[in-house]
Design an enzyme around this catalytic site. Structure first.
Site, PDB file in Angstrom:
ATOM      1  N   LYS A 159       8.333   9.741   9.430  1.00 47.36           N
ATOM      2  CA  LYS A 159       7.717   8.415   9.273  1.00 47.36           C
ATOM      3  C   LYS A 159       8.234   7.441  10.324  1.00 47.36           C
ATOM      4  O   LYS A 159       9.358   7.578  10.802  1.00 47.36           O
ATOM      5  CB  LYS A 159       8.015   7.862   7.871  1.00 47.36           C
ATOM      6  CG  LYS A 159       7.409   8.702   6.761  1.00 47.36           C
ATOM      7  CD  LYS A 159       7.892   8.304   5.384  1.00 47.36           C
ATOM      8  CE  LYS A 159       7.331   6.993   4.924  1.00 47.36           C
ATOM      9  NZ  LYS A 159       7.702   6.719   3.498  1.00 47.36           N
ATOM     10  N   GLY A 166      -0.185   3.378   6.870  1.00 50.21           N
ATOM     11  CA  GLY A 166      -0.210   4.835   6.864  1.00 50.21           C
ATOM     12  C   GLY A 166      -0.142   5.477   8.244  1.00 50.21           C
ATOM     13  O   GLY A 166      -0.313   6.690   8.387  1.00 50.21           O
ATOM     14  N   TYR A 203       9.316  15.455   1.653  1.00 43.11           N
ATOM     15  CA  TYR A 203       7.928  15.186   1.278  1.00 43.11           C
ATOM     16  C   TYR A 203       7.791  15.462  -0.214  1.00 43.11           C
ATOM     17  O   TYR A 203       7.964  16.602  -0.662  1.00 43.11           O
ATOM     18  CB  TYR A 203       6.959  16.048   2.092  1.00 43.11           C
ATOM     19  CG  TYR A 203       5.524  15.788   1.749  1.00 43.11           C
ATOM     20  CD1 TYR A 203       4.916  14.598   2.134  1.00 43.11           C
ATOM     21  CD2 TYR A 203       4.773  16.709   1.012  1.00 43.11           C
ATOM     22  CE1 TYR A 203       3.603  14.330   1.795  1.00 43.11           C
ATOM     23  CE2 TYR A 203       3.457  16.451   0.668  1.00 43.11           C
ATOM     24  CZ  TYR A 203       2.881  15.256   1.064  1.00 43.11           C
ATOM     25  OH  TYR A 203       1.580  14.981   0.725  1.00 43.11           O
ATOM     26  N   GLU A 276       7.684  -0.871  -3.291  1.00 43.99           N
ATOM     27  CA  GLU A 276       6.895   0.356  -3.455  1.00 43.99           C
ATOM     28  C   GLU A 276       7.797   1.551  -3.742  1.00 43.99           C
ATOM     29  O   GLU A 276       8.822   1.725  -3.081  1.00 43.99           O
ATOM     30  CB  GLU A 276       6.098   0.634  -2.179  1.00 43.99           C
ATOM     31  CG  GLU A 276       5.076  -0.433  -1.854  1.00 43.99           C
ATOM     32  CD  GLU A 276       4.158  -0.048  -0.695  1.00 43.99           C
ATOM     33  OE1 GLU A 276       3.062  -0.605  -0.620  1.00 43.99           O
ATOM     34  OE2 GLU A 276       4.538   0.805   0.141  1.00 43.99           O
ATOM     35  N   ASN A 291       7.215  -4.706   0.785  1.00 44.84           N
ATOM     36  CA  ASN A 291       6.285  -5.511   1.573  1.00 44.84           C
ATOM     37  C   ASN A 291       6.562  -6.978   1.299  1.00 44.84           C
ATOM     38  O   ASN A 291       6.454  -7.433   0.161  1.00 44.84           O
ATOM     39  CB  ASN A 291       4.839  -5.149   1.231  1.00 44.84           C
ATOM     40  CG  ASN A 291       4.499  -3.758   1.715  1.00 44.84           C
ATOM     41  OD1 ASN A 291       4.803  -3.395   2.852  1.00 44.84           O
ATOM     42  ND2 ASN A 291       3.916  -2.950   0.851  1.00 44.84           N
ATOM     43  N   ARG A 293       5.170  -9.882   1.577  1.00 46.13           N
ATOM     44  CA  ARG A 293       3.971 -10.719   1.719  1.00 46.13           C
ATOM     45  C   ARG A 293       3.143 -10.621   0.435  1.00 46.13           C
ATOM     46  O   ARG A 293       3.470  -9.835  -0.456  1.00 46.13           O
ATOM     47  CB  ARG A 293       3.119 -10.186   2.879  1.00 46.13           C
ATOM     48  CG  ARG A 293       2.783  -8.716   2.689  1.00 46.13           C
ATOM     49  CD  ARG A 293       1.655  -8.199   3.530  1.00 46.13           C
ATOM     50  NE  ARG A 293       1.185  -6.931   3.038  1.00 46.13           N
ATOM     51  CZ  ARG A 293       1.617  -5.724   3.437  1.00 46.13           C
ATOM     52  NH1 ARG A 293       2.542  -5.608   4.358  1.00 46.13           N
ATOM     53  NH2 ARG A 293       1.118  -4.620   2.911  1.00 46.13           N
ATOM     54  N   VAL A 296      -2.992  -7.073  -0.494  1.00 45.82           N
ATOM     55  CA  VAL A 296      -4.438  -6.952  -0.725  1.00 45.82           C
ATOM     56  C   VAL A 296      -4.720  -6.791  -2.223  1.00 45.82           C
ATOM     57  O   VAL A 296      -5.622  -7.415  -2.778  1.00 45.82           O
ATOM     58  CB  VAL A 296      -4.996  -5.719   0.042  1.00 45.82           C
ATOM     59  CG1 VAL A 296      -6.469  -5.510  -0.247  1.00 45.82           C
ATOM     60  CG2 VAL A 296      -4.742  -5.833   1.525  1.00 45.82           C
ATOM     61  N   ARG A 339     -11.640  -1.363  -2.991  1.00 45.27           N
ATOM     62  CA  ARG A 339     -11.780  -2.025  -1.693  1.00 45.27           C
ATOM     63  C   ARG A 339     -13.099  -1.593  -1.061  1.00 45.27           C
ATOM     64  O   ARG A 339     -13.299  -0.402  -0.805  1.00 45.27           O
ATOM     65  CB  ARG A 339     -10.645  -1.614  -0.750  1.00 45.27           C
ATOM     66  CG  ARG A 339      -9.276  -1.984  -1.251  1.00 45.27           C
ATOM     67  CD  ARG A 339      -8.249  -1.676  -0.189  1.00 45.27           C
ATOM     68  NE  ARG A 339      -6.904  -1.868  -0.707  1.00 45.27           N
ATOM     69  CZ  ARG A 339      -5.828  -2.016   0.065  1.00 45.27           C
ATOM     70  NH1 ARG A 339      -5.944  -1.964   1.376  1.00 45.27           N
ATOM     71  NH2 ARG A 339      -4.629  -2.183  -0.467  1.00 45.27           N
TER      72      ARG A 339
HETATM   73  P1  ADP Z   1       2.855   2.487   5.163  1.00 49.25           P
HETATM   74  O1  ADP Z   1       3.866   1.395   5.311  1.00 49.25           O
HETATM   75  O2  ADP Z   1       2.343   3.008   6.467  1.00 49.25           O
HETATM   76  O3  ADP Z   1       1.781   2.164   4.182  1.00 49.25           O
HETATM   77  P2  ADP Z   1       4.400   3.951   3.186  1.00 49.25           P
HETATM   78  O4  ADP Z   1       5.818   4.284   3.410  1.00 49.25           O
HETATM   79  O5  ADP Z   1       4.096   2.777   2.285  1.00 49.25           O
HETATM   80  O6  ADP Z   1       3.673   3.713   4.584  1.00 49.25           O
HETATM   81  O7  ADP Z   1       3.628   5.216   2.640  1.00 49.25           O
HETATM   82  C1  ADP Z   1       2.234   5.246   2.473  1.00 49.25           C
HETATM   83  C2  ADP Z   1       1.820   6.473   1.692  1.00 49.25           C
HETATM   84  O8  ADP Z   1       2.239   7.664   2.383  1.00 49.25           O
HETATM   85  C3  ADP Z   1       2.444   6.601   0.314  1.00 49.25           C
HETATM   86  O9  ADP Z   1       1.755   5.856  -0.667  1.00 49.25           O
HETATM   87  C4  ADP Z   1       2.324   8.102   0.082  1.00 49.25           C
HETATM   88  O10 ADP Z   1       1.008   8.459  -0.285  1.00 49.25           O
HETATM   89  C5  ADP Z   1       2.612   8.672   1.447  1.00 49.25           C
HETATM   90  N1  ADP Z   1       4.061   8.985   1.604  1.00 49.25           N
HETATM   91  C6  ADP Z   1       4.988   8.246   2.227  1.00 49.25           C
HETATM   92  N2  ADP Z   1       6.210   8.818   2.144  1.00 49.25           N
HETATM   93  C7  ADP Z   1       6.060   9.966   1.453  1.00 49.25           C
HETATM   94  C8  ADP Z   1       6.945  11.012   1.008  1.00 49.25           C
HETATM   95  N3  ADP Z   1       8.242  11.002   1.287  1.00 49.25           N
HETATM   96  N4  ADP Z   1       6.411  12.023   0.286  1.00 49.25           N
HETATM   97  C9  ADP Z   1       5.082  12.065  -0.015  1.00 49.25           C
HETATM   98  N5  ADP Z   1       4.207  11.126   0.376  1.00 49.25           N
HETATM   99  C10 ADP Z   1       4.670  10.083   1.096  1.00 49.25           C
END
Ligand code: ADP
Length: 449
Positions: A159, A166, A203, A276, A291, A293, A296, A339
């Site tokens: 990430k 995303g 994951y 989150e 977040n 802020r 949405v 949305r």
């Molecule tokens: P962003 O800031 O880009 O929205 P997030 O960290 O909030 O990223 O993650 C967005 C989505 O990605 C999560 O809601 C989930 O569906 C998926 N995700 C993120 N991290 C993991 C993880 N460690 N395992 C499984 N899914 C993940």
């Protein structure tokens, strides 16, 4: 209280903030780009100032122009909405230096939570559970990434530290694709966020995305609202949100809510925000990000609690004491938000900008629509494709789903391909109606069916 607020945003969220200001008796100034002169937020505000050409970099992200607009109009505060400058530390700093109140967290809180790697480290020290991971940035040339991934256990996910929307995420099933995935994630992160830092996390399979709306004041009081379930996603981006979650028991709600409050207290959080979490099949939960802020999906929380979050946000920014207490907040029913994006769901969601012909958006009992579009409005190709949010409220989930399906069937946006039909499929799916959708729901049950 403020006399005049400038809204440094566009579209539905700018309209939402203007409405809150009206109810509080505060004058409003909107800003617009050259291509947004006809957008509803311009018409709704008491005054509007053009801050630059169509490109967001030259208008909605143009800090000198926006500050000049605030000074010319005599605004004493700026509401950034979401996206654009909402989580920009430098902007918060410039506002402060110019004596204009930034309606959001302190620059220190934004900074601490803006870098996900630093935020995770902070949460660990505050005893908030986090996903097992690399505890820092990783590099594709470092041979240690292989032993680390082995220790965490595949599948893992790479990430972006500055991630959002995303973007910059790569799931890695085994060691063969690890090095390449890190290189690709770094490249994507650099392109999207001008920051190539990436990190590694376990994951979590078939997780639920559960988040807590929190509110804090300048006196150290923090409360949390009942959770929102945002597990219905496409490419890690939320499409449907609901509250409460069918997956969360009352006991888990309390435990997670307290963890969210702990997270907010760790950064001395003094406004509205969202913590989150990912929750695995067994109900283990892990902090993912915060977040800083208004989000949405805030209307689903407003619907189930009766709290106007934007008005609360403005009052908190004006220095008022938080008058809410988590234990006293009741869940009044069930709410779902869909949305509606100007995208073609049958053609891989390509954007569908252009001039709307006839427009009919739903109403009736339990339906709220937040939008900035109207009949004859031209959707510009330059910005986010979100054109409306439909929020259905019911005494229980079943009634909320029935109302949402009824509302979706009423939607008519002539000439514009949009996601209403996809939402209708989701609402009508047996699997969704049963509850407990995980983040793989769309892929598994809607796109493959
Ligand atoms: P962003 O800031 O880009 O929205 P997030 O960290 O909030 O990223 O993650 C967005 C989505 O990605 C999560 O809601 C989930 O569906 C998926 N995700 C993120 N991290 C993991 C993880 N460690 N395992 C499984 N899914 C993940």
């Amino acid at each position: 209280m403020f006399n005049k607020i400038l809204i440094a945003n566009r579209g539905e969220i700018a309209c939402r903030v203007i409405r809150a200001c009206r109810e509080l008796g505060i004058k409003t100034v909107s800003i617009h780009s050259e291509s947004d002169r006809d957008c509803l937020h311009v018409k709704l505000a008491d005054q509007s100032i053009c801050v630059g050409p169509a490109s967001a970099a030259e208008s909605y992200l143009n800090i000198p122009s926006i500050i000049a607009a605030a000074e010319i109009s005599g605004a004493d505060a700026i509401h950034p909405g979401y996206g654009f400058l909402a989580e920009n530390t430098y902007f918060a700093e410039v506002c402060e230096a110019c004596g204009i109140k930034f309606i959001g967290p302190s620059k220190e809180s934004i900074q601490k939570m803006g870098d996900k790697i630093a935020a995770i480290a902070l949460m660990k020290s505050a005893k908030v559970p986090v996903v097992p991971g690399s505890d820092g940035p990783i590099n594709s040339d470092d041979p240690k990434i292989f032993s680390l991934a082995e220790k965490i256990g595949y599948p893992i996910i790479i990430k972006a530290a500055a991630g959002g929307g995303g973007k910059g995420m790569r799931i890695v099933p085994s060691a063969e694709s690890l090095k390449n995935a890190v290189i690709l994630a770094q490249t994507e992160a650099k392109a999207a966020f001008s920051n190539a830092d990436v990190y590694m996390e376990k994951y979590i399979e078939e997780p639920h995305h559960i988040e807590f709306q929190i509110l804090g004041d300048q006196f150290g009081n923090v409360c949390y609202l009942p959770e929102r379930d945002c597990s219905i996603q496409r490419r890690h981006q939320k499409l449907v949100e609901e509250s409460p979650s069918t997956f969360i028991s009352e006991k888990l709600r309390k435990v997670m809510g307290k963890a969210a409050r702990q997270a907010a207290k760790a950064v001395k959080y003094s406004t509205v925000g969202t913590v989150e979490f990912l929750v695995d099949k067994k109900g283990h939960f892990y902090f993912m990000e915060m977040n800083t802020r208004i989000q949405v999906e805030h209307p689903v929380s407003e619907a189930v609690t009766g709290i106007d979050l934007v008005k609360e946000q403005i009052k908190l920014a004006a220095g008022e004491k938080l008058a809410l207490h988590s234990d006293k907040i009741k869940i009044l029913g069930h709410a779902i938000e869909c949305r509606i994006n100007a995208e073609d769901p049958d053609k891989d969601f390509i954007p569908s900008p252009g001039k709307i012909g006839f427009l009919f958006l739903p109403g009736g009992p339990g339906i709220r629509v937040d939008t900035h579009v109207y009949s004859g409005y031209s959707i510009p190709p330059f910005y986010d494709s979100l054109i409306a949010k439909i929020i259905a409220f019911g005494a229980n989930r079943e009634e909320a789903i029935i109302r949402m399906s009824r509302a979706l069937r009423e939607v008519e946006i002539e000439n514009i391909k949009n996601t209403a039909s996809l939402h209708l499929k989701i609402m009508n799916s047996e699997k969704f109606r049963k509850g407990n959708p995980a983040t793989d729901f769309l892929q598994k049950y809607i796109f493959n069916s």
